[in-house]
Design a protein around this motif. Structure first.
Motif, PDB file in Angstrom:
ATOM      1  N   SER A  39      -6.488  20.422 -46.864  1.00 25.56           N
ATOM      2  CA  SER A  39      -7.752  19.689 -46.706  1.00 25.56           C
ATOM      3  C   SER A  39      -7.517  18.335 -46.062  1.00 25.56           C
ATOM      4  O   SER A  39      -8.323  17.878 -45.242  1.00 25.56           O
ATOM      5  CB  SER A  39      -8.444  19.515 -48.064  1.00 25.56           C
ATOM      6  OG  SER A  39      -7.644  18.759 -48.951  1.00 25.56           O
ATOM      7  N   SER A  40      -6.397  17.685 -46.390  1.00 26.22           N
ATOM      8  CA  SER A  40      -6.081  16.396 -45.768  1.00 26.22           C
ATOM      9  C   SER A  40      -5.830  16.561 -44.275  1.00 26.22           C
ATOM     10  O   SER A  40      -6.277  15.738 -43.466  1.00 26.22           O
ATOM     11  CB  SER A  40      -4.851  15.769 -46.435  1.00 26.22           C
ATOM     12  OG  SER A  40      -5.142  15.321 -47.738  1.00 26.22           O
ATOM     13  N   GLN A  95     -10.701  16.238 -38.191  1.00 26.32           N
ATOM     14  CA  GLN A  95     -12.145  16.103 -37.990  1.00 26.32           C
ATOM     15  C   GLN A  95     -12.555  14.648 -37.776  1.00 26.32           C
ATOM     16  O   GLN A  95     -13.357  14.344 -36.888  1.00 26.32           O
ATOM     17  CB  GLN A  95     -12.903  16.708 -39.180  1.00 26.32           C
ATOM     18  CG  GLN A  95     -12.725  18.218 -39.331  1.00 26.32           C
ATOM     19  CD  GLN A  95     -13.097  18.971 -38.070  1.00 26.32           C
ATOM     20  OE1 GLN A  95     -14.160  18.742 -37.496  1.00 26.32           O
ATOM     21  NE2 GLN A  95     -12.222  19.860 -37.632  1.00 26.32           N
ATOM     22  N   TRP A  96     -12.015  13.744 -38.591  1.00 23.88           N
ATOM     23  CA  TRP A  96     -12.330  12.325 -38.379  1.00 23.88           C
ATOM     24  C   TRP A  96     -11.783  11.848 -37.030  1.00 23.88           C
ATOM     25  O   TRP A  96     -12.388  11.019 -36.350  1.00 23.88           O
ATOM     26  CB  TRP A  96     -11.749  11.462 -39.504  1.00 23.88           C
ATOM     27  CG  TRP A  96     -12.583  11.415 -40.747  1.00 23.88           C
ATOM     28  CD1 TRP A  96     -12.289  11.960 -41.961  1.00 23.88           C
ATOM     29  CD2 TRP A  96     -13.854  10.772 -40.913  1.00 23.88           C
ATOM     30  NE1 TRP A  96     -13.285  11.707 -42.863  1.00 23.88           N
ATOM     31  CE2 TRP A  96     -14.258  10.976 -42.252  1.00 23.88           C
ATOM     32  CE3 TRP A  96     -14.689  10.056 -40.061  1.00 23.88           C
ATOM     33  CZ2 TRP A  96     -15.459  10.479 -42.747  1.00 23.88           C
ATOM     34  CZ3 TRP A  96     -15.892   9.563 -40.557  1.00 23.88           C
ATOM     35  CH2 TRP A  96     -16.269   9.767 -41.881  1.00 23.88           C
ATOM     36  N   SER A 145     -22.405  15.830 -46.070  1.00 23.55           N
ATOM     37  CA  SER A 145     -21.330  15.036 -46.650  1.00 23.55           C
ATOM     38  C   SER A 145     -21.892  13.765 -47.285  1.00 23.55           C
ATOM     39  O   SER A 145     -22.854  13.179 -46.768  1.00 23.55           O
ATOM     40  CB  SER A 145     -20.302  14.644 -45.582  1.00 23.55           C
ATOM     41  OG  SER A 145     -19.390  13.685 -46.078  1.00 23.55           O
ATOM     42  N   ASN A 154      -7.070  18.849 -42.350  1.00 26.97           N
ATOM     43  CA  ASN A 154      -8.362  19.135 -41.728  1.00 26.97           C
ATOM     44  C   ASN A 154      -9.205  17.872 -41.593  1.00 26.97           C
ATOM     45  O   ASN A 154      -9.835  17.641 -40.548  1.00 26.97           O
ATOM     46  CB  ASN A 154      -9.105  20.177 -42.545  1.00 26.97           C
ATOM     47  CG  ASN A 154     -10.439  20.549 -41.929  1.00 26.97           C
ATOM     48  OD1 ASN A 154     -10.516  21.034 -40.806  1.00 26.97           O
ATOM     49  ND2 ASN A 154     -11.511  20.326 -42.673  1.00 26.97           N
ATOM     50  N   GLU A 155      -9.231  17.056 -42.630  1.00 27.67           N
ATOM     51  CA  GLU A 155     -10.008  15.810 -42.579  1.00 27.67           C
ATOM     52  C   GLU A 155      -9.459  14.860 -41.520  1.00 27.67           C
ATOM     53  O   GLU A 155     -10.235  14.204 -40.802  1.00 27.67           O
ATOM     54  CB  GLU A 155     -10.005  15.146 -43.958  1.00 27.67           C
ATOM     55  CG  GLU A 155     -10.848  15.890 -44.987  1.00 27.67           C
ATOM     56  CD  GLU A 155     -10.520  15.503 -46.412  1.00 27.67           C
ATOM     57  OE1 GLU A 155      -9.621  14.651 -46.615  1.00 27.67           O
ATOM     58  OE2 GLU A 155     -11.138  16.055 -47.331  1.00 27.67           O
ATOM     59  N   SER A 191     -14.729  11.907 -48.199  1.00 30.75           N
ATOM     60  CA  SER A 191     -13.639  12.169 -47.262  1.00 30.75           C
ATOM     61  C   SER A 191     -14.020  13.159 -46.160  1.00 30.75           C
ATOM     62  O   SER A 191     -13.383  13.184 -45.107  1.00 30.75           O
ATOM     63  CB  SER A 191     -12.408  12.690 -48.017  1.00 30.75           C
ATOM     64  OG  SER A 191     -12.703  13.885 -48.712  1.00 30.75           O
ATOM     65  N   THR A 192     -15.060  13.969 -46.383  1.00 31.33           N
ATOM     66  CA  THR A 192     -15.510  14.912 -45.357  1.00 31.33           C
ATOM     67  C   THR A 192     -16.383  14.189 -44.333  1.00 31.33           C
ATOM     68  O   THR A 192     -17.345  13.518 -44.705  1.00 31.33           O
ATOM     69  CB  THR A 192     -16.321  16.060 -45.989  1.00 31.33           C
ATOM     70  OG1 THR A 192     -15.493  16.751 -46.925  1.00 31.33           O
ATOM     71  CG2 THR A 192     -16.804  17.033 -44.926  1.00 31.33           C
ATOM     72  N   LYS A 243     -21.915  15.447 -40.350  1.00 28.37           N
ATOM     73  CA  LYS A 243     -22.182  16.322 -39.208  1.00 28.37           C
ATOM     74  C   LYS A 243     -22.861  15.596 -38.049  1.00 28.37           C
ATOM     75  O   LYS A 243     -22.693  15.968 -36.891  1.00 28.37           O
ATOM     76  CB  LYS A 243     -23.074  17.485 -39.645  1.00 28.37           C
ATOM     77  CG  LYS A 243     -22.443  18.428 -40.645  1.00 28.37           C
ATOM     78  CD  LYS A 243     -23.435  19.509 -41.057  1.00 28.37           C
ATOM     79  CE  LYS A 243     -22.845  20.467 -42.085  1.00 28.37           C
ATOM     80  NZ  LYS A 243     -23.842  21.485 -42.520  1.00 28.37           N
TER      81      LYS A 243
END
Length: 228
Positions: free
Chosen positions: A113-114, A120-121, A45, A116-117, A79-80, A83
């Protein structure tokens, strides 16, 4: 070293402020040098090199000012989540909504995608806030049927995510826009009390602001939103 020095100068100059921002510029243009791109490959990312930069500053700030926070964007190309690198304890990630504003985060596939982000964040960020858009930046006066989605999105952030702060960006650089006062009122009320019914908040504003004309403005809102 330059950025660390500048942030520490700001903290001394503005001791009442608790959050200081270290973020990428608006728009595109991540660094393409070999060293940065090697970190991007390692982290999966563009947020990787940015977050390492921000963390280094945050660690220095924490030594002298443990009550201060450093915020940084997770925006467009960043935004991703990375890792490997995780935000320091005094770092606030500000994730910018990058999907559809006129349909809800929860149900619109353009917002997958929003969602998911956000998830994840939420797993790695000790502090996560959202930068949410509420207007049509191409034409502030044009009808923008996002009122139904806006209130429900605030509820979604409060109910389904680890977000602890929301910044709503409307038509900030002109004197007016389509129902801009209503959007400001809806956001202000629901950010304090997300359990409120968005329709009730909208009707409360319309009755207080437009009086006898409220029912006609409500018809306009319902008409424009039914075609979304």
């Amino acid at each position: 070293a330059i950025a660390k020095k500048k942030i520490l100068e700001w903290i001394i100059k503005y001791p009442q402020i608790r959050i200081f921002d270290v973020s990428q510029n608006d728009g595109g243009g991540p660094c393409q040098c070999d060293k940065c791109q090697a970190l991007v490959q390692e982290e999966g990312s563009e947020a990787g090199p940015i977050l390492r930069f921000v963390n280094a500053i945050a660690r220095e700030v924490a030594k002298k000012y443990p009550d201060k926070f450093i915020s940084t964007f997770a925006y467009t190309y960043s935004s991703t989540p990375p890792k490997i690198t995780k935000p320091e304890g005094n770092v606030i990630i500000r994730l910018c909504h990058n999907g559809c504003d006129c349909h809800t985060l929860e149900k619109c596939e353009n917002n997958a995608s929003s969602r998911n982000e956000l998830a994840q964040w939420g797993k790695i960020a000790p502090h996560l806030s959202v930068w949410h858009y509420t207007t049509n930046f191409a034409h502030y006066l044009a009808p923008y049927p996002n009122l139904y989605a806006y209130g429900k999105d605030i509820q979604y952030y409060a109910r389904e995510t680890k977000v602890d702060g929301i910044f709503s960006l409307g038509n900030y650089n002109c004197l007016g826009g389509e129902l801009s006062e209503l959007r400001a009122y809806l956001g202000a009320q629901m950010l304090w009390r997300p359990e409120l019914n968005p329709d009730d908040v909208i009707n409360d504003f319309l009755n207080g602001y437009y009086g006898a004309a409220a029912k006609f403005i409500r018809q306009y809102i319902d008409l424009t939103n039914q075609y979304v």
